[in-house]
Motif scaffolding. Sequence first.
Motif, PDB file in Angstrom:
ATOM      1  N   ASP A 190       1.162  -1.151  -0.377  1.00 47.41           N
ATOM      2  CA  ASP A 190      -0.149   0.171  -0.113  1.00 47.41           C
ATOM      3  C   ASP A 190       0.844   0.948   0.253  1.00 47.41           C
ATOM      4  OD1 ASP A 190      -2.191  -1.292   0.005  1.00 47.41           O
ATOM      5  OD2 ASP A 190      -2.609  -1.468   1.836  1.00 47.41           O
ATOM      6  N   SER A 191       2.343   1.427   0.716  1.00 47.63           N
ATOM      7  CA  SER A 191       3.112   2.407   0.658  1.00 47.63           C
ATOM      8  C   SER A 191       3.672   2.293  -0.666  1.00 47.63           C
ATOM      9  CB  SER A 191       4.094   1.994   1.573  1.00 47.63           C
ATOM     10  OG  SER A 191       5.363   0.831   0.704  1.00 47.63           O
ATOM     11  N   GLU A 192       3.830   1.373  -1.759  1.00 47.90           N
ATOM     12  CA  GLU A 192       4.196   2.091  -3.210  1.00 47.90           C
ATOM     13  C   GLU A 192       1.955   2.598  -3.715  1.00 47.90           C
ATOM     14  OE1 GLU A 192       7.026   2.304  -4.036  1.00 47.90           O
ATOM     15  OE2 GLU A 192       7.561   0.894  -2.885  1.00 47.90           O
ATOM     16  N   PRO A 193       2.318   3.680  -4.686  1.00 50.29           N
ATOM     17  CA  PRO A 193       1.390   4.157  -5.240  1.00 50.29           C
ATOM     18  C   PRO A 193       0.756   3.334  -6.345  1.00 50.29           C
ATOM     19  CG  PRO A 193       2.346   6.201  -4.206  1.00 50.29           C
ATOM     20  CD  PRO A 193       3.003   4.540  -4.155  1.00 50.29           C
ATOM     21  N   ALA A 194       1.755   2.765  -6.783  1.00 47.49           N
ATOM     22  CA  ALA A 194       1.280   1.919  -8.400  1.00 47.49           C
ATOM     23  C   ALA A 194       1.631   0.633  -8.448  1.00 47.49           C
ATOM     24  CB  ALA A 194       2.523   2.545  -9.361  1.00 47.49           C
ATOM     25  N   PHE A 195       2.156   0.064  -7.036  1.00 54.61           N
ATOM     26  CA  PHE A 195       2.149  -1.703  -7.064  1.00 54.61           C
ATOM     27  C   PHE A 195       0.795  -1.737  -7.775  1.00 54.61           C
ATOM     28  CE2 PHE A 195       1.846  -5.290  -4.620  1.00 54.61           C
ATOM     29  CZ  PHE A 195       2.588  -5.713  -4.424  1.00 54.61           C
ATOM     30  N   ILE A 196       1.059  -3.219  -8.323  1.00 52.51           N
ATOM     31  CA  ILE A 196      -0.110  -4.041  -8.307  1.00 52.51           C
ATOM     32  C   ILE A 196       0.224  -5.174  -7.259  1.00 52.51           C
ATOM     33  CG2 ILE A 196      -0.656  -5.242 -11.144  1.00 52.51           C
ATOM     34  CD1 ILE A 196       0.000  -3.106 -11.853  1.00 52.51           C
ATOM     35  N   SER A 197      -1.006  -5.857  -7.794  1.00 51.55           N
ATOM     36  CA  SER A 197      -0.865  -7.711  -6.668  1.00 51.55           C
ATOM     37  C   SER A 197      -2.140  -8.138  -7.667  1.00 51.55           C
ATOM     38  CB  SER A 197      -1.620  -7.476  -5.556  1.00 51.55           C
ATOM     39  OG  SER A 197      -2.748  -6.889  -5.303  1.00 51.55           O
ATOM     40  N   ASN A 198      -2.448  -7.743  -8.653  1.00 55.48           N
ATOM     41  CA  ASN A 198      -3.877  -8.582  -9.035  1.00 55.48           C
ATOM     42  C   ASN A 198      -4.489  -7.024 -10.108  1.00 55.48           C
ATOM     43  OD1 ASN A 198      -6.906  -7.481  -7.917  1.00 55.48           O
ATOM     44  ND2 ASN A 198      -5.436  -6.980  -6.753  1.00 55.48           N
ATOM     45  N   PHE A 199      -5.785  -7.636 -11.123  1.00 59.11           N
ATOM     46  CA  PHE A 199      -5.744  -6.569 -12.188  1.00 59.11           C
ATOM     47  C   PHE A 199      -7.508  -7.155 -12.214  1.00 59.11           C
ATOM     48  CE2 PHE A 199      -2.293  -8.936 -13.788  1.00 59.11           C
ATOM     49  CZ  PHE A 199      -0.930  -8.054 -14.113  1.00 59.11           C
ATOM     50  N   ALA A 200      -8.209  -7.623 -10.836  1.00 58.68           N
ATOM     51  CA  ALA A 200      -9.287  -6.947 -10.837  1.00 58.68           C
ATOM     52  C   ALA A 200      -9.946  -6.326 -10.017  1.00 58.68           C
ATOM     53  CB  ALA A 200      -9.583  -9.354 -10.285  1.00 58.68           C
ATOM     54  N   GLY A 201      -8.718  -5.282  -9.224  1.00 58.94           N
ATOM     55  CA  GLY A 201      -9.109  -4.236  -8.391  1.00 58.94           C
ATOM     56  C   GLY A 201      -9.463  -4.292  -6.923  1.00 58.94           C
ATOM     57  N   ALA A 258      12.246  -1.672  -8.855  1.00 59.43           N
ATOM     58  CA  ALA A 258      12.767  -1.094  -9.575  1.00 59.43           C
ATOM     59  C   ALA A 258      13.781  -0.280  -9.654  1.00 59.43           C
ATOM     60  CB  ALA A 258      11.959   0.460 -10.100  1.00 59.43           C
ATOM     61  N   GLU A 259      15.412   0.349  -9.581  1.00 65.48           N
ATOM     62  CA  GLU A 259      16.754  -0.097  -9.574  1.00 65.48           C
ATOM     63  C   GLU A 259      15.963   1.496  -8.619  1.00 65.48           C
ATOM     64  OE1 GLU A 259      19.298   2.305 -12.152  1.00 65.48           O
ATOM     65  OE2 GLU A 259      17.705   2.916 -13.585  1.00 65.48           O
ATOM     66  N   ASP A 260      14.813   2.023  -8.086  1.00 67.20           N
ATOM     67  CA  ASP A 260      15.118   3.815  -7.452  1.00 67.20           C
ATOM     68  C   ASP A 260      14.539   2.798  -5.653  1.00 67.20           C
ATOM     69  OD1 ASP A 260      12.510   3.234  -7.796  1.00 67.20           O
ATOM     70  OD2 ASP A 260      11.881   4.669  -8.741  1.00 67.20           O
ATOM     71  N   GLY A 261      14.547   1.006  -5.578  1.00 67.58           N
ATOM     72  CA  GLY A 261      13.290   0.647  -4.889  1.00 67.58           C
ATOM     73  C   GLY A 261      12.458   0.723  -5.032  1.00 67.58           C
ATOM     74  N   ARG A 262      11.399   1.005  -5.839  1.00 68.44           N
ATOM     75  CA  ARG A 262      10.182   0.758  -5.738  1.00 68.44           C
ATOM     76  C   ARG A 262       9.850  -0.604  -6.192  1.00 68.44           C
ATOM     77  NH1 ARG A 262       8.517   3.631 -10.273  1.00 68.44           N
ATOM     78  NH2 ARG A 262      10.309   3.433 -11.282  1.00 68.44           N
ATOM     79  N   TRP A 263       8.904  -1.244  -5.512  1.00 67.41           N
ATOM     80  CA  TRP A 263       8.220  -2.353  -5.733  1.00 67.41           C
ATOM     81  C   TRP A 263       6.580  -2.996  -6.545  1.00 67.41           C
ATOM     82  CZ3 TRP A 263       4.450  -5.770  -1.821  1.00 67.41           C
ATOM     83  CH2 TRP A 263       4.673  -7.074  -1.811  1.00 67.41           C
ATOM     84  N   LEU A 264       7.395  -2.790  -7.949  1.00 65.78           N
ATOM     85  CA  LEU A 264       6.563  -2.498  -9.223  1.00 65.78           C
ATOM     86  C   LEU A 264       5.197  -2.871  -8.835  1.00 65.78           C
ATOM     87  CD1 LEU A 264       9.224  -1.533 -11.411  1.00 65.78           C
ATOM     88  CD2 LEU A 264       7.612   0.429 -10.281  1.00 65.78           C
ATOM     89  N   TYR A 265       5.638  -4.268  -8.946  1.00 72.28           N
ATOM     90  CA  TYR A 265       4.709  -5.906  -8.844  1.00 72.28           C
ATOM     91  C   TYR A 265       4.761  -7.170  -8.337  1.00 72.28           C
ATOM     92  CZ  TYR A 265       6.454  -7.497 -13.633  1.00 72.28           C
ATOM     93  OH  TYR A 265       7.668  -7.427 -14.066  1.00 72.28           O
ATOM     94  N   PHE A 266       3.399  -7.811  -7.816  1.00 75.05           N
ATOM     95  CA  PHE A 266       3.715  -9.146  -7.604  1.00 75.05           C
ATOM     96  C   PHE A 266       2.865 -10.320  -7.973  1.00 75.05           C
ATOM     97  CE2 PHE A 266       3.442 -11.928  -3.753  1.00 75.05           C
ATOM     98  CZ  PHE A 266       4.153 -13.166  -4.141  1.00 75.05           C
ATOM     99  N   VAL A 267       2.528 -10.329  -9.323  1.00 79.11           N
ATOM    100  CA  VAL A 267       1.410 -11.043  -9.688  1.00 79.11           C
ATOM    101  C   VAL A 267       1.231 -12.358 -10.021  1.00 79.11           C
ATOM    102  CG1 VAL A 267       0.516  -8.690 -10.520  1.00 79.11           C
ATOM    103  CG2 VAL A 267       2.482 -10.505 -11.440  1.00 79.11           C
ATOM    104  N   HIS A 268       0.169 -13.269 -10.046  1.00 79.69           N
ATOM    105  CA  HIS A 268       0.477 -14.630 -10.068  1.00 79.69           C
ATOM    106  C   HIS A 268      -0.275 -15.222 -11.847  1.00 79.69           C
ATOM    107  CE1 HIS A 268      -3.074 -14.228  -8.300  1.00 79.69           C
ATOM    108  NE2 HIS A 268      -3.574 -15.035  -8.623  1.00 79.69           N
ATOM    109  N   GLU A 269      -0.784 -13.448 -12.199  1.00 79.04           N
ATOM    110  CA  GLU A 269      -1.826 -13.285 -13.570  1.00 79.04           C
ATOM    111  C   GLU A 269      -1.459 -12.971 -14.361  1.00 79.04           C
ATOM    112  OE1 GLU A 269      -5.150 -10.696 -11.143  1.00 79.04           O
ATOM    113  OE2 GLU A 269      -5.172 -12.831 -11.601  1.00 79.04           O
ATOM    114  N   THR A 270      -2.275 -13.203 -15.867  1.00 75.98           N
ATOM    115  CA  THR A 270      -1.776 -11.432 -16.427  1.00 75.98           C
ATOM    116  C   THR A 270      -3.269 -10.792 -16.495  1.00 75.98           C
ATOM    117  OG1 THR A 270      -2.945 -13.131 -18.155  1.00 75.98           O
ATOM    118  CG2 THR A 270      -0.905 -13.747 -18.537  1.00 75.98           C
TER     119      THR A 270
END
Length: 199
Positions: free
Chosen positions: A80-91, A183-195
């Motif tokens: 949640d501390s990463e504004p653009a982080f993606i864990s799923n595509f269902a919202g 990302a190289e600046d340390g942002r956790w971008l995503y952790f997903v198991h689906e497309t």
Amino acid sequence: MKQGAAVFLFLAALAVASCGGEEPVETVRLKVEAAPDYMRPSEADESVESDLSEDAQATVDELRRIIESNSLNQLARFADSEPAFISNFAGASHRTHWDLLRRTGFDPILTLEKLLDGPHGVKMVSGEAWFIWPELAALDPEELQHERLSFSQRARLEELVGESGIAEVRNGDGYPGVRTAIAEDGRWLYFVHETAGEE
């Protein structure tokens, strides 16, 4: 006299050699063509383990601390501390999504630990390095095609995504398995198991 002695010594040496039961060894030299590229060790395999940036390593260290605590709440707070982080595509919220996964037998924390324990790849995105686990998830769809992979990469892909995942790759889709990126600046971008097309 000397010539006769030399002939005698030669014949004696020949007799001793033949009595020893050893046959003369013939050397055979074969000329073969170079192995095709796909049979050679992949240079990409050797460069997969790139050094993480300092910021990316700090994020990995924090994720490992959370993994040690085995807390989905802490993992969700960090996501949640990463504004653009993606864990799923269902919202769904990260916490809700990971809770549902855990109930189906997919443990997000154990899975993340396995990913981070394995090799990662590096992909440049808009001039920025993204460190991606597993390493094959960093490859573009065309690079994942069977003929472009080494034997070890093919075996690794099958181990990671199974036959159904390989079928998706053959259809031209990107890496279909669970994956994460920092990302190289340390942002956790995503952790997903689906497309993105899956629900």
